[in-house]
Design an enzyme around this catalytic site. Sequence first.
Site, PDB file in Angstrom:
ATOM      1  N   LYS A  30     -11.016  -1.822   6.610  1.00 25.18           N
ATOM      2  CA  LYS A  30      -9.784  -1.613   7.613  1.00 25.18           C
ATOM      3  C   LYS A  30     -10.361  -0.941   8.839  1.00 25.18           C
ATOM      4  CE  LYS A  30      -6.161   2.190   7.268  1.00 25.18           C
ATOM      5  NZ  LYS A  30      -5.733   3.156   6.289  1.00 25.18           N
TER       6      LYS A  30
ATOM      7  N   ARG B  58       0.263  10.333   0.327  1.00 25.51           N
ATOM      8  CA  ARG B  58       0.643  11.479   1.005  1.00 25.51           C
ATOM      9  C   ARG B  58       1.614  12.270   0.648  1.00 25.51           C
ATOM     10  NH1 ARG B  58       0.956   8.096   6.970  1.00 25.51           N
ATOM     11  NH2 ARG B  58      -1.093   6.803   6.627  1.00 25.51           N
TER      12      ARG B  58
ATOM     13  N   GLU C 299       0.936  -1.163  -0.049  1.00 32.00           N
ATOM     14  CA  GLU C 299       0.048  -0.041   0.030  1.00 32.00           C
ATOM     15  C   GLU C 299       0.993   1.278   0.037  1.00 32.00           C
ATOM     16  OE1 GLU C 299      -2.681   2.498   3.127  1.00 32.00           O
ATOM     17  OE2 GLU C 299      -2.631   0.267   3.274  1.00 32.00           O
TER      18      GLU C 299
END
Length: 212
Positions: A128, A44, A40
């Site tokens: 999640k 950001r 993943e």
Amino acid sequence: MSMIQLMRIAPVIPVIVIDDVKHAVPMAQALVDGGIRVLEITLRTPAALAAVRAIARGVKDVAVGVGTVTQAHQFNLAHEAGAQFAVSPGLTPALAEAARQSDLYFLPGVMTPTDIIAAVEHGYKALKFFPAQQAGGIAALKAFHATFPDVIFCPTGGITIETASPYLALPNVACVGGSWLTPKALLDTGNWTAINRLALAAAELRRITCRT
């Protein structure tokens, strides 16, 4: 293949913050060689999508996705970059609609029973749990299993290699998310050997958990 099947490939999905795209391929190869094949890349940093593209084109036997998805248009950007799945810290109607229109597998984030009910209503049973440690950790997941026995979780947030095994032992946990596999210091120095060792230790977690 489904999101749940992706989650079961390895016990840990590394949550990766990458600042320099030149690090993407050697980092990913070190992880894959260590047995971690679902990655993943968080959205950001400005380098994130380029890193996804480089990994998708340059590394075999890997499923690369994007994390920290908070806006609907990011699904298209991720798909164009070669991502196979997307992970969000939460779920909104706009994100759910964008996911439905996308070819990406989607792992939406939840924290409360209300969040879980909303996600299930949108058709998601692979979720999640974030931020895991701060939101109740193992005790919360045990309580969720009693109420939502068909929901499978990837707890993420505050989990380390030392604390991962009790999570992985839970019947409603397929894997955990963690940032410890790709610390900034190792990325900045290009220490792929150390990252490979962290991956090998992480891949061993499922065997350790099965023996306990």
